[in-house]
Design a protein around this motif. Structure first.
Motif, mmCIF file in Angstrom:
data_model
loop_
_atom_site.group_PDB
_atom_site.id
_atom_site.type_symbol
_atom_site.label_atom_id
_atom_site.label_comp_id
_atom_site.label_asym_id
_atom_site.label_seq_id
_atom_site.Cartn_x
_atom_site.Cartn_y
_atom_site.Cartn_z
ATOM 1 N N PHE A 27 15.364 37.168 -1.225
ATOM 2 C CA PHE A 27 15.483 38.721 -2.100
ATOM 3 C C PHE A 27 16.724 38.709 -2.447
ATOM 4 C CE2 PHE A 27 14.816 43.121 -2.494
ATOM 5 C CZ PHE A 27 15.890 43.729 -2.441
ATOM 6 N N SER A 28 17.957 38.564 -1.934
ATOM 7 C CA SER A 28 19.226 38.182 -2.644
ATOM 8 C C SER A 28 19.859 37.357 -1.807
ATOM 9 C CB SER A 28 19.823 39.679 -2.635
ATOM 10 O OG SER A 28 20.104 40.284 -1.307
ATOM 11 N N ILE A 29 21.234 36.933 -2.427
ATOM 12 C CA ILE A 29 22.157 36.176 -1.762
ATOM 13 C C ILE A 29 23.446 36.720 -1.726
ATOM 14 C CG2 ILE A 29 23.177 34.033 -1.812
ATOM 15 C CD1 ILE A 29 20.770 32.665 -2.993
ATOM 16 N N ASN A 30 24.002 37.019 -0.670
ATOM 17 C CA ASN A 30 25.356 37.802 -0.802
ATOM 18 C C ASN A 30 26.226 36.679 -0.926
ATOM 19 O OD1 ASN A 30 23.756 40.352 -0.138
ATOM 20 N ND2 ASN A 30 23.804 40.089 1.937
ATOM 21 N N SER A 31 27.012 36.449 -0.076
ATOM 22 C CA SER A 31 28.305 35.473 -0.224
ATOM 23 C C SER A 31 27.827 34.105 -0.322
ATOM 24 C CB SER A 31 29.204 35.557 0.837
ATOM 25 O OG SER A 31 28.653 35.258 2.073
ATOM 26 N N MET A 32 28.488 33.229 -0.916
ATOM 27 C CA MET A 32 28.020 31.860 -1.106
ATOM 28 C C MET A 32 29.633 31.007 -0.789
ATOM 29 S SD MET A 32 25.992 31.678 -4.439
ATOM 30 C CE MET A 32 24.359 32.300 -4.745
ATOM 31 N N SER A 68 31.326 29.109 -8.741
ATOM 32 C CA SER A 68 30.701 29.943 -9.705
ATOM 33 C C SER A 68 29.300 30.136 -9.223
ATOM 34 C CB SER A 68 30.791 29.379 -11.037
ATOM 35 O OG SER A 68 30.070 28.184 -11.285
ATOM 36 N N ARG A 69 28.448 31.027 -9.691
ATOM 37 C CA ARG A 69 27.085 31.276 -9.082
ATOM 38 C C ARG A 69 26.286 31.725 -10.396
ATOM 39 N NH1 ARG A 69 27.316 35.621 -4.644
ATOM 40 N NH2 ARG A 69 25.141 36.088 -5.142
ATOM 41 N N ASP A 70 24.988 31.188 -10.230
ATOM 42 C CA ASP A 70 23.809 31.722 -11.197
ATOM 43 C C ASP A 70 22.854 32.519 -10.159
ATOM 44 O OD1 ASP A 70 21.741 32.137 -12.742
ATOM 45 O OD2 ASP A 70 22.248 30.217 -13.852
ATOM 46 N N ASN A 71 22.945 33.825 -10.462
ATOM 47 C CA ASN A 71 21.970 34.715 -9.629
ATOM 48 C C ASN A 71 20.603 34.428 -9.979
ATOM 49 O OD1 ASN A 71 24.332 35.522 -7.899
ATOM 50 N ND2 ASN A 71 24.418 37.452 -9.355
ATOM 51 N N ALA A 72 20.425 34.382 -10.950
ATOM 52 C CA ALA A 72 19.101 34.302 -11.714
ATOM 53 C C ALA A 72 18.303 32.914 -10.907
ATOM 54 C CB ALA A 72 19.024 34.174 -13.016
ATOM 55 N N LYS A 73 19.029 31.957 -10.747
ATOM 56 C CA LYS A 73 18.547 30.437 -10.271
ATOM 57 C C LYS A 73 18.719 30.571 -8.878
ATOM 58 C CE LYS A 73 19.310 28.092 -14.752
ATOM 59 N NZ LYS A 73 19.915 26.761 -15.619
#
Length: 120
Positions: A27-32, A68-73
């Protein structure tokens, strides 16, 4: 599940980019974040990136590493520049994931680790 990749052997001063891809009913990813464990040492935090928040780095990598992060992926990265022999370690990615099945909770997942070796 988290799948880390991108490790390898590099000379001092070189660069590597680690990737960590999350899969499943997300559903979502909070911290990475990225941790590392060198031989004979405890696992240590390298960098974290919350959802929409400020990144944080260990003092030893500030100015050299970028998370960095790519939330779409559902993927996040660790760009490592100016590598030093002391950066040699197994690097682990971790993420706090909210699953579609129950969005009330988040679960901490870990990747399998990817080895980074920096030669002098």
């Amino acid at each position: 599940q988290l799948q880390a990749s991108g490790g390898g052997l590099v000379q001092a001063g070189g660069s590597l980019r680690l990737s960590c891809a999350a899969s499943g009913s997300i559903f979502s990813i909070n911290s990475m974040g990225w941790y590392r464990q060198a031989p004979g040492k405890q696992r240590e935090l390298v960098a974290t990136i919350p959802y929409g928040g400020t990144t944080d780095y260990a003092d030893s990598v500030k100015g050299r590493f970028t998370i960095s992060r790519d939330n779409a992926k559902n993927t996040f990265y660790l760009q490592m520049n100016s590598l030093k022999p002391e950066d040699t370690a197994v690097y682990y990615c971790t993420a706090a994931v909210v699953l579609e099945e129950d969005i009330r909770y988040q679960y901490d997942y870990w990747g399998q680790g990817t080895l980074v070796t920096v030669s002098s």
